[in-house]
Design a protein around this motif. Structure first.
Motif, PDB file in Angstrom:
ATOM      1  N   GLU A   1      28.969  34.114  61.562  1.00  0.00           N
ATOM      2  CA  GLU A   1      27.605  33.630  61.385  1.00  0.00           C
ATOM      3  C   GLU A   1      27.190  33.656  59.922  1.00  0.00           C
ATOM      4  N   ASN A   2      27.740  34.584  59.149  1.00  0.00           N
ATOM      5  CA  ASN A   2      27.495  34.616  57.698  1.00  0.00           C
ATOM      6  C   ASN A   2      28.837  34.364  57.012  1.00  0.00           C
ATOM      7  N   ARG A   3      29.157  33.099  56.856  1.00  0.00           N
ATOM      8  CA  ARG A   3      30.489  32.751  56.361  1.00  0.00           C
ATOM      9  C   ARG A   3      30.728  33.246  54.939  1.00  0.00           C
ATOM     10  N   ARG A   4      29.716  33.208  54.109  1.00  0.00           N
ATOM     11  CA  ARG A   4      29.905  33.671  52.727  1.00  0.00           C
ATOM     12  C   ARG A   4      30.386  35.116  52.713  1.00  0.00           C
ATOM     13  N   THR A   5      29.762  35.955  53.515  1.00  0.00           N
ATOM     14  CA  THR A   5      30.177  37.359  53.590  1.00  0.00           C
ATOM     15  C   THR A   5      31.533  37.485  54.269  1.00  0.00           C
ATOM     16  N   PHE A   6      31.758  36.707  55.314  1.00  0.00           N
ATOM     17  CA  PHE A   6      33.026  36.770  56.033  1.00  0.00           C
ATOM     18  C   PHE A   6      34.200  36.480  55.094  1.00  0.00           C
ATOM     19  N   PHE A   7      34.077  35.458  54.270  1.00  0.00           N
ATOM     20  CA  PHE A   7      35.176  35.085  53.386  1.00  0.00           C
ATOM     21  C   PHE A   7      35.317  36.017  52.186  1.00  0.00           C
ATOM     22  N   SER A   8      34.240  36.653  51.769  1.00  0.00           N
ATOM     23  CA  SER A   8      34.287  37.454  50.538  1.00  0.00           C
ATOM     24  C   SER A   8      34.479  38.950  50.775  1.00  0.00           C
ATOM     25  N   THR A   9      34.358  39.404  52.016  1.00  0.00           N
ATOM     26  CA  THR A   9      34.506  40.831  52.321  1.00  0.00           C
ATOM     27  C   THR A   9      35.977  41.175  52.532  1.00  0.00           C
ATOM     28  N   PRO A  10      36.477  42.249  51.901  1.00  0.00           N
ATOM     29  CA  PRO A  10      37.877  42.645  52.133  1.00  0.00           C
ATOM     30  C   PRO A  10      38.142  42.915  53.613  1.00  0.00           C
ATOM     31  N   LEU A  11      39.242  42.329  54.107  1.00  0.00           N
ATOM     32  CA  LEU A  11      39.591  42.460  55.519  1.00  0.00           C
ATOM     33  C   LEU A  11      40.979  43.041  55.742  1.00  0.00           C
ATOM     34  N   VAL A  12      41.829  43.027  54.719  1.00  0.00           N
ATOM     35  CA  VAL A  12      43.202  43.488  54.884  1.00  0.00           C
ATOM     36  C   VAL A  12      43.649  44.168  53.593  1.00  0.00           C
ATOM     37  N   THR A  13      44.532  45.152  53.746  1.00  0.00           N
ATOM     38  CA  THR A  13      45.071  45.868  52.591  1.00  0.00           C
ATOM     39  C   THR A  13      46.542  45.510  52.423  1.00  0.00           C
ATOM     40  N   VAL A  14      46.913  45.113  51.223  1.00  0.00           N
ATOM     41  CA  VAL A  14      48.299  44.773  50.905  1.00  0.00           C
ATOM     42  C   VAL A  14      48.712  45.534  49.655  1.00  0.00           C
ATOM     43  N   ALA A  15      49.778  46.322  49.775  1.00  0.00           N
ATOM     44  CA  ALA A  15      50.293  47.103  48.646  1.00  0.00           C
ATOM     45  C   ALA A  15      49.187  47.931  47.990  1.00  0.00           C
ATOM     46  N   GLY A  16      48.305  48.489  48.814  1.00  0.00           N
ATOM     47  CA  GLY A  16      47.247  49.360  48.319  1.00  0.00           C
ATOM     48  C   GLY A  16      46.008  48.662  47.817  1.00  0.00           C
ATOM     49  N   SER A  17      45.977  47.326  47.844  1.00  0.00           N
ATOM     50  CA  SER A  17      44.821  46.577  47.361  1.00  0.00           C
ATOM     51  C   SER A  17      44.107  45.912  48.530  1.00  0.00           C
ATOM     52  N   ASP A  18      42.783  46.065  48.567  1.00  0.00           N
ATOM     53  CA  ASP A  18      41.974  45.459  49.613  1.00  0.00           C
ATOM     54  C   ASP A  18      41.682  43.999  49.251  1.00  0.00           C
ATOM     55  N   LEU A  19      41.967  43.094  50.187  1.00  0.00           N
ATOM     56  CA  LEU A  19      41.846  41.669  49.918  1.00  0.00           C
ATOM     57  C   LEU A  19      40.913  40.989  50.909  1.00  0.00           C
ATOM     58  N   SER A  20      40.157  40.031  50.395  1.00  0.00           N
ATOM     59  CA  SER A  20      39.326  39.171  51.226  1.00  0.00           C
ATOM     60  C   SER A  20      40.069  37.857  51.464  1.00  0.00           C
ATOM     61  N   LEU A  21      39.536  37.047  52.372  1.00  0.00           N
ATOM     62  CA  LEU A  21      40.103  35.727  52.583  1.00  0.00           C
ATOM     63  C   LEU A  21      39.986  34.874  51.319  1.00  0.00           C
ATOM     64  N   ASP A  22      38.872  35.015  50.585  1.00  0.00           N
ATOM     65  CA  ASP A  22      38.729  34.293  49.325  1.00  0.00           C
ATOM     66  C   ASP A  22      39.794  34.724  48.315  1.00  0.00           C
ATOM     67  N   ASP A  23      40.108  36.003  48.287  1.00  0.00           N
ATOM     68  CA  ASP A  23      41.159  36.476  47.385  1.00  0.00           C
ATOM     69  C   ASP A  23      42.479  35.764  47.684  1.00  0.00           C
ATOM     70  N   ILE A  24      42.816  35.695  48.972  1.00  0.00           N
ATOM     71  CA  ILE A  24      44.098  35.102  49.358  1.00  0.00           C
ATOM     72  C   ILE A  24      44.114  33.608  49.067  1.00  0.00           C
ATOM     73  N   GLU A  25      43.066  32.912  49.485  1.00  0.00           N
ATOM     74  CA  GLU A  25      43.071  31.453  49.326  1.00  0.00           C
ATOM     75  C   GLU A  25      42.854  31.027  47.888  1.00  0.00           C
ATOM     76  N   HIS A  26      41.790  31.520  47.273  1.00  0.00           N
ATOM     77  CA  HIS A  26      41.387  30.972  45.981  1.00  0.00           C
ATOM     78  C   HIS A  26      42.011  31.677  44.778  1.00  0.00           C
ATOM     79  N   ARG A  27      42.239  32.977  44.895  1.00  0.00           N
ATOM     80  CA  ARG A  27      42.827  33.683  43.754  1.00  0.00           C
ATOM     81  C   ARG A  27      44.348  33.668  43.756  1.00  0.00           C
ATOM     82  N   ILE A  28      44.955  33.711  44.947  1.00  0.00           N
ATOM     83  CA  ILE A  28      46.418  33.750  45.021  1.00  0.00           C
ATOM     84  C   ILE A  28      46.991  32.359  45.266  1.00  0.00           C
ATOM     85  N   LEU A  29      46.650  31.740  46.371  1.00  0.00           N
ATOM     86  CA  LEU A  29      47.216  30.436  46.689  1.00  0.00           C
ATOM     87  C   LEU A  29      46.746  29.349  45.721  1.00  0.00           C
TER      88      LEU A  29
END
Length: 239
Positions: free
Chosen positions: A71-99
């Motif tokens: 319902e709040n997509r901005r928060t959904f995409f920007s809130t960390p949801l998964v931890t990889v190698a000790g770093s907390d990542l959001s969907l925005d991190d994965i899509e826009h910063r990495i991919l």
């Protein structure tokens, strides 16, 4: 062990699809050594498969657990949801910063952010691949179908995903001289290039005939939530 970590996002995605336990897979992702992760993700093919699978798996997992997040997509995409190698990542991190290599989602994909996250920069692609926009699924009705990708076949798999999505969404009107295309080709125009590059892309996937130069028109995007929008066939991941 180093090589095995590359397949964990695909296993995670398939476990989410089958409603199987995922805690141990999340623990493996969180605990992996950053150097081991770098060794496993030693090519863009490996990075594409890893991060696309993780993005799609995390999106479905999070929405399955709490659909109201959407319902709040901005928060959904920007809130960390998964931890990889000790770093907390959001969907925005994965899509826009990495991919997408930290190219801003607010500047049509033309400007790269000068403030880049060190973790994301370490694991980002060497070059942007516009086909990711026909593989990543953010939970919206207009998103492409979800499949599990593998590094050894990622090029043909992305071609397959792109071809299928464009076949469903592109409309070419030769009389009006207009081709109607997915809105992501406007939002992330810099990922695709100039107009002639977009037309060449459409020609490559047989959506327009060779040599034509129609005007581009962009479809509306349906943001209605559509969970579990999986491809008809699974791409098996080794376990």
């Amino acid at each position: 062990m180093t090589a095995d970590i590359a397949s964990v996002p695909a296993q995670f995605l398939l476990a989410v699809r089958r409603d199987e336990p995922v805690a141990s897979l999340l623990e493996r992702l969180a605990a992996v050594d950053p150097d081991d992760l770098s060794a496993a993700l030693n090519s863009d093919d490996a990075r594409l498969a890893f991060w696309i699978n993780l993005y799609n798996g995390v999106t479905q997992w999070a929405l399955d657990a709490d659909p109201e997040r959407y319902e709040n997509r901005r928060t959904f995409f920007s809130t960390p949801l998964v931890t990889v190698a000790g770093s907390d990542l959001s969907l925005d991190d994965i899509e826009h910063r990495i991919l997408r290599r930290s190219y801003s989602k607010y500047a049509l994909g033309y400007l790269r952010s000068p403030l880049r996250d060190r973790f994301c920069e370490r694991y980002e692609l060497d070059a942007r691949d516009p086909r990711i926009h026909f593989a990543v699924n953010c939970g919206a009705e207009s998103c492409p179908a979800i499949a599990a990708y593998t590094a050894d076949r990622i090029d043909e798999q992305l071609d397959w995903a792109t071809e299928g999505y464009l076949a469903q969404t592109v409309e070419y009107d030769p009389d009006a001289g207009v081709v109607r295309v997915p809105r992501v080709m406007l939002w992330f125009r810099g990922d695709f290039g100039r107009k002639r590059d977009i037309l060449a892309f459409l020609e490559r996937y047989e959506q327009i005939p060779p040599g034509v130069t129609p005007r581009l028109s962009y479809r509306d995007w349906n943001w209605s939530m559509h969970r579990e929008q999986y491809a008809d066939s699974e791409i098996a991941a080794e376990k």
